[in-house]
Scaffold this active site. Sequence first.
Site, PDB file in Angstrom:
ATOM      1  N   GLY A  44       0.862  -1.190   0.000  1.00 52.40           N
ATOM      2  CA  GLY A  44       0.000   0.000   0.000  1.00 52.40           C
ATOM      3  C   GLY A  44       0.891   1.229   0.000  1.00 52.40           C
ATOM      4  CB  ALA A  45       0.876   4.232  -2.160  1.00 53.11           C
ATOM      5  CD  GLN A 188      -3.424  -7.395  -3.147  1.00 50.36           C
ATOM      6  OE1 GLN A 188      -4.155  -8.062  -3.871  1.00 50.36           O
ATOM      7  NE2 GLN A 188      -2.178  -7.129  -3.476  1.00 50.36           N
ATOM      8  CG  ASP A 229       0.472   1.335  -6.093  1.00 47.88           C
ATOM      9  OD1 ASP A 229      -0.553   0.877  -6.600  1.00 47.88           O
ATOM     10  OD2 ASP A 229       0.866   1.032  -4.948  1.00 47.88           O
ATOM     11  CG  ASN A 239      -4.425   1.554  -7.945  1.00 53.32           C
ATOM     12  OD1 ASN A 239      -3.703   1.634  -6.949  1.00 53.32           O
ATOM     13  ND2 ASN A 239      -5.657   1.124  -7.862  1.00 53.32           N
ATOM     14  CE  LYS A 240      -2.108  -4.918  -6.729  1.00 53.50           C
ATOM     15  NZ  LYS A 240      -0.854  -5.693  -6.938  1.00 53.50           N
TER      16      LYS A 240
END
Length: 350
Positions: A44-45, A188, A229, A239-240
Amino acid sequence: MRTIEWVDGHVDVVDQTALPQQRRVALRTVSEVVDAIRRLVVRGAPALGAMGALGVALAAARSAERGYDPDTVRADARRIAGAHPTAAHLSWAVQRVLPTVARGPDAVLDVAQALVEADVRACATLSRLGAALLRSYVGDRPMTLHTHCNAGALACVEWGTALGVVRALHADSLIRMVVVGETRPLLQGSRITAVELARLGVPHQVVVDAAGPGLIAGGRVDAVIVGADRITANYDVVNKVGTYPLALAAARAGIPFVVAAPTATLDPDTPTGAAVTIEYRDPDEVLLVGGWRMAPAESAALNPAFDVTPADLVTAIVTESRVIEPSRGAERTGVVHAVTVPAMRMVGAY
Ligand code: MRU
């Protein structure tokens, strides 16, 4: 309880690989920090930013036990910063702490802890700003939001980014439902986001990742809210993996696609998403489910951990200090991912 904190000379973290089981681990060496980042024990960023800052403090503390050597600490800092190439927050935090290395371990720890506290405040502020923004887009009524991966307290130090916005809306009884993409392959969404929402008493439904775009197209979602991110200079959002299809579906359906991230996630030195190193993870994360191989032995797998959502699909990026609306200011130059944004429209400044 914080996701990550400094306790008696070491860094104490929630082991995010074990969730939903609760387990904390003590990181006492730089090698343990690097390994924890690589294995997603810490993920997680904003949590990675805290890990970067406290990791350098740990390097300084360990060095002091052998006769303090700033050069060793700087080399350790470079190892930590390189452990997760996609996340901007990690190298950002390491860079912020590095100038104090020459002043000794106490100074490094002070700066690292101040950075962590500032990040907690940033997430709380952007959560309120994001909630106000969604109210302005969707209207003052209970809404259904779609989120992906985990951008909650566990991805940060204490509050959350995208889920922080959900929390703020929930406090005003404005959440009808949160649709949570399970986030294959490491889940997640199911293992972390759903657990956080359940604890907060927020109504939610977990869906397979492939269901998201169809649900959006079917009019069952009012807005998409995700974390990030890295956000490049032209406002492409990294991002993811699985975020980009949600942005495409949101644009097609005409619903807002909102990104909640602290300023530290903005990377003005990287021009576009095309220049970002996307981490490819172990193919076995895709091929094995619960330890069982699902595909034939001769099948290979491709496992990109992140994707890039081009700026023109992003309705808004909300940070702790401003709201940027890239899709309104964007002009396509004709090259994929190369989007210039001549004039940002600020719709809020706190
Ligand atoms: O591989 P992960 O779990 O570290 O990926 C995390 C994400 O993509 C999150 O959406 C991101 O870090 C947002 S941070 C609040």
